[in-house]
Design a protein around this motif. Sequence first.
Motif, short mmCIF file in Angstrom:
data_model
loop_
_atom_site.label_atom_id
_atom_site.label_comp_id
_atom_site.label_asym_id
_atom_site.label_seq_id
_atom_site.Cartn_x
_atom_site.Cartn_y
_atom_site.Cartn_z
N SER A 21 37.92 37.47 27.27
CA SER A 21 36.84 37.61 28.26
C SER A 21 35.83 36.48 28.12
O SER A 21 35.44 35.85 29.11
CB SER A 21 36.13 38.95 28.10
N GLY B 12 37.33 33.23 29.23
CA GLY B 12 37.39 33.12 30.69
C GLY B 12 36.10 32.59 31.27
O GLY B 12 36.10 31.70 32.11
N TYR C 232 35.66 29.00 33.22
CA TYR C 232 35.11 28.83 34.57
C TYR C 232 34.05 27.74 34.58
O TYR C 232 34.00 26.90 35.47
CB TYR C 232 34.48 30.13 35.09
N LEU D 240 45.69 37.33 33.42
CA LEU D 240 45.05 38.24 34.36
C LEU D 240 43.55 38.34 34.09
O LEU D 240 42.74 38.25 35.01
CB LEU D 240 45.70 39.63 34.27
N GLN E 176 41.79 35.46 35.25
CA GLN E 176 41.93 35.35 36.69
C GLN E 176 42.45 33.98 37.12
O GLN E 176 42.03 33.42 38.14
CB GLN E 176 40.62 35.69 37.38
N ARG F 163 44.14 33.78 40.69
CA ARG F 163 43.14 33.77 41.76
C ARG F 163 42.44 32.42 41.85
O ARG F 163 42.24 31.86 42.92
CB ARG F 163 42.10 34.86 41.55
N LEU F 164 42.10 31.87 40.69
CA LEU F 164 41.45 30.56 40.67
C LEU F 164 42.33 29.49 41.30
O LEU F 164 41.87 28.69 42.11
CB LEU F 164 41.11 30.15 39.23
#
Length: 164
Positions: free
Chosen positions: A86, A89, A93, A126, A129, A132-133
Amino acid sequence: MILCLGPKGSGKTLLLKKLKQDEKIDATSSTVPTVGTHFTTVQLDNMKEVTIREIGGTMTPIWRSYFSGAKKIIYVVDTSNLCQISVAGVLFYELIAEPVLSSAKILLVLSKMDVSYRQMRNEALLMMQLARLKREELHRDITVIEASGMSGHGIEELRKWLEV
């Protein structure tokens, strides 16, 4: 310049030691958390030498000050630690949103797969993400490999990525 980044304890140092191949690494091997930066020079198969600058995970607030001139980023995530995924991630980003890194090649290394269960790869991707990115926000390639500084799994893929 090549940077190696990732949260504290993600396996950056051990991975770079395995990549350099100058130390025997086994179940008794351990590392000390990198405080500051550390340079590792690696001899590649094409006889080219590359220097990788590892920046300690405790230095995440000032990573940005090292981005100028970076051509490649190796981003290491400990897949055996759900809590770290987490955090990784969020840091990832921030990294890919950084304008100064818009042309840098990025390698996402899922480390410690040898100490996590097989499904962790999918869960890690997952949670970060990544699909999705790639689909909605990224307009560049991110290479993903599984690697282990302990077993050496994925090290050859990492070496090939560095050669390109």
